[in-house]
Write an enzyme that holds these catalytic residues in place. Structure first.
Site, mmCIF file in Angstrom:
data_model
loop_
_atom_site.group_PDB
_atom_site.id
_atom_site.type_symbol
_atom_site.label_atom_id
_atom_site.label_comp_id
_atom_site.label_asym_id
_atom_site.label_seq_id
_atom_site.Cartn_x
_atom_site.Cartn_y
_atom_site.Cartn_z
ATOM 1 C CG HIS A 260 -5.141 4.786 0.236
ATOM 2 N ND1 HIS A 260 -4.215 3.773 0.118
ATOM 3 C CD2 HIS A 260 -4.448 5.942 0.075
ATOM 4 C CE1 HIS A 260 -3.015 4.298 -0.096
ATOM 5 N NE2 HIS A 260 -3.130 5.609 -0.119
ATOM 6 C CG ASP B 290 0.464 6.086 -1.003
ATOM 7 O OD1 ASP B 290 1.406 6.786 -1.416
ATOM 8 O OD2 ASP B 290 -0.635 6.566 -0.646
ATOM 9 C CG MET C 10 -4.325 -3.989 -0.103
ATOM 10 S SD MET C 10 -5.760 -3.979 -1.219
ATOM 11 C CE MET C 10 -4.951 -4.024 -2.832
ATOM 12 C CB SER D 263 -4.563 1.688 2.534
ATOM 13 O OG SER D 263 -5.347 1.416 1.390
ATOM 14 C CB THR D 264 -6.865 -2.528 3.063
ATOM 15 O OG1 THR D 264 -6.966 -2.175 1.689
ATOM 16 C CG2 THR D 264 -7.818 -3.663 3.367
#
Length: 347
Positions: free
Chosen positions: A188, A284, A281, A162-163
């Site tokens: 993401h 997930d 973050m 993600s991030t």
């Protein structure tokens, strides 16, 4: 309670600045301390206000967001969240910004969108908390060719991020030879961005990288990136593993979700899989990676020091889902060790 995250909003549109300010100001843990309409105003505001985080428009007069971001990362590194139009051009520019060192990105909302800027406040707070040392962009290296001493086994690789995932995935996948194991990825990312990201990875890496399509067969030398937006990526069919894009509600607030991908790989491949959770973050992918490990898969997590946000890998580690925590620079090579065919046959 820690002090609110102090944010400078930079956008050439007064309307957009007002909308971003309103969205952020609705969170008591965020404090918008200033606004700027272009890079020149922003430079002075940064000197005067010393914000924790900057939100930065891509397209601005006098100096565009990419050029200004490069100056920030060179002269005064700090967390920057890019605000981009949801177009192919906007996606290309945003991906370049993430490689330069932007913390994350959000898309500008369409007219009438019910939740404009979605989780922008959460991203701002995560950016303000991060202890990451912002660095120079990921250096593009010549991708390795198919190597004679790498004989791929029968394992599938599943990666979630993600991030910070743009930089992390480039770093990992540039270690892969052209004959890499079949690899599926959920990152993401806003809709329309994943196609541009797949194209960018395809240019930077030796294997073929493509946005996953429903029914695409998993093949050696190919990497499949979950499309952002409306569906989750799964893998199905033990006899001829393939990608499936499924309509389901968001999981852990995400669609596509890393947990959905990892769950399907655990069920399909069991011990014939490697699961990897990278910077991001939230949580997930943590439960799905644990399911993979319980099914016999090998599992890796990015270590705290090299994560932009030590969220997803931290939760996975605390759950016992991570077999090994490694620095980002070592993950690609470890995946290849885990997926190589044994000398006496294939795994």
């Amino acid at each position: 309670m820690s002090a609110p995250a102090r944010v400078l909003v930079v956008d050439d549109s007064p309307t957009m600045r007002g909308l971003i300010t309103a969205v952020l100001s609705s969170d008591p843990e965020v404090n918008v301390i200033g606004q700027a309409g272009d890079a020149l105003e922003a430079r002075e505001a940064i000197k005067r206000l010393n914000p924790d985080v900057v939100t930065l428009d891509i397209e601005m007069p006098n100096m565009n967001g990419l050029d200004f971001l490069e100056k920030i990362m060179t002269l005064r590194p700090m967390p920057v969240i890019m605000v981009s139009t949801m177009t192919h051009r906007g996606a290309e520019a945003t991906l370049a910004a993430l490689e330069i060192g932007a913390f994350d990105c959000v898309g500008k909302p369409a007219p009438g969108e019910p939740r404009p800027f979605g989780d922008l406040a959460e991203k701002v707070k995560a950016a303000a908390r991060t202890q990451r040392q912002f660095s120079q962009p990921v250096a593009a290296v010549a991708p390795p060719p198919a190597v004679a001493d790498f004989r791929v086994g029968r394992k599938i690789v599943a990666i979630g991020s993600s991030t910070g995932g743009v930089e992390a995935l480039i770093a990992v996948l540039q270690k892969f030879p052209a004959n890499c194991p079949p690899t599926v990825i959920t990152q993401h990312m806003p809709p329309t961005f994943t196609k541009s990201f797949a194209e960018r990875l395809n240019r930077l890496c030796a294997p073929v990288v493509q946005e996953a399509t429903d029914g695409a067969r998993l093949e050696i030398g190919k990497i499949y990136l979950a499309p952002g937006g409306e569906r989750h990526l799964q893998v199905t069919s033990a006899s001829a593993p393939c990608c499936r894009l499924v309509d389901r509600p968001p999981v852990n607030g995400h669609r596509p979700s890393v947990d959905v991908l990892f769950d399907s790989v655990a069920e399909l491949a069991g011990r014939n899989a490697v699961g990897v959770i990278l910077t991001g973050m939230g949580r997930d992918g943590a439960a799905g990676l644990l399911k993979m490990r319980h099914a016999g898969a090998r599992t890796l997590g990015q270590n705290e020091k090299t994560c932009v946000v030590y969220g997803m890998p931290r939760v996975a580690h605390e759950l016992g889902a991570v077999e090994q925590q490694l620095p980002l620079s070592a993950i690609g090579e470890e995946i290849l060790k885990m997926t190589a065919a044994r000398k006496e046959g294939t795994e």
